[in-house]
Design an enzyme around this catalytic site. Sequence first.
Site, short mmCIF file in Angstrom:
data_model
loop_
_atom_site.label_atom_id
_atom_site.label_comp_id
_atom_site.label_asym_id
_atom_site.label_seq_id
_atom_site.Cartn_x
_atom_site.Cartn_y
_atom_site.Cartn_z
N CYS B 84 0.83 -1.21 0.00
CA CYS B 84 0.00 0.00 0.00
C CYS B 84 0.87 1.26 0.00
O CYS B 84 1.52 1.54 -0.98
CB CYS B 84 -0.98 -0.04 1.18
N HIS B 198 -3.49 -5.67 1.21
CA HIS B 198 -2.76 -5.84 2.47
C HIS B 198 -2.64 -7.30 2.90
O HIS B 198 -3.46 -7.78 3.68
CB HIS B 198 -3.47 -5.05 3.57
N GLU B 200 -0.74 -8.50 5.07
CA GLU B 200 -0.50 -8.62 6.51
C GLU B 200 -1.80 -8.65 7.30
O GLU B 200 -1.80 -9.01 8.48
CB GLU B 200 0.41 -7.47 7.00
#
Lengths: 74, 226
Positions: B84, B198, B200
């Site tokens: 991002c 994302h 994560e």
Amino acid sequence: MARARVLIRPKEGILDPQGKAVERALPALGFEGIGHVRVGRMVELEAEDPERLGELCEKLLANPLIEDYEIERL
Amino acid sequence: MRWGVLQFPGSCDERDALHACSLLGEARLVWHEERDLEGIDAVVVPGGFSYGDYLRAGAIARFSPAMEAVAEHAAAGGPVLGICNGFQVLCEAGLLPGALLLNEDLRFHCRQLDLLPERGPTDRLTPSEVGQSISQSLSIPAKHGEGRFWAPDEVLDGLEARGQVAYRYAPGQNPNGSARDIAGVRNERGNVVGLMPHPEHAIDPLTGSTDGLRVFEAVAAAGVPA
């Protein structure tokens, strides 16, 4: 110190959704016949060495891939 | 594998990235003023709003001491993953091609979507893994207002020809108007990867998907071993 103004705008051919949004809002306010709105930024600064302003624009103030810039000495 | 996760003023996803990395090895945060990546094998440039995203997203973070170290790490073949805002930083730094522009519809989008991974020039996968990685999409959330990947057509042609498109949005799921549905790209060597969604945030069954770990694993495998 030399005063300067840098104008930065999206390159021709790159979709500028901010410009489009402004353009779409205008008729509702009674402004007809306005087109090709492009939204950019303006940076005012004072420089000891105005000769380096071009380099400054290339490296930080503008992203040359997507933006054009103009330096105006005041 | 020892991971370093950069932390800028304004980063906000570094803790989740740190947690993801800690599932795959050792991991620590690297403050933006640190110039030394000694002992770190792989770097994550996390999401958020580094330096307030002033001027342009990622434009100021690229000048931080830590990013100088990341550029050297990347030049030496070390793996780097930008997520991002981290993707925006890597593009601004010239470590990845292209730029990220305001979403086409000017809205901030936050949603779970499907990503299609594409093989890179240096992916070291067995034939069975290749079959899997191409057929399986990854369910990963995206959340951004400035994620429209753009590059001139001739650059896009080159990226596709050289296997530098790392991830595409599944058909019909492009949230931001990115050129050719591109969600992530890699450098020519394959060791630097950036993507807008994302991974994560998709590492624990509690939040619905663990597909994000495969993004971290792919980056770790793409680096040149130290």
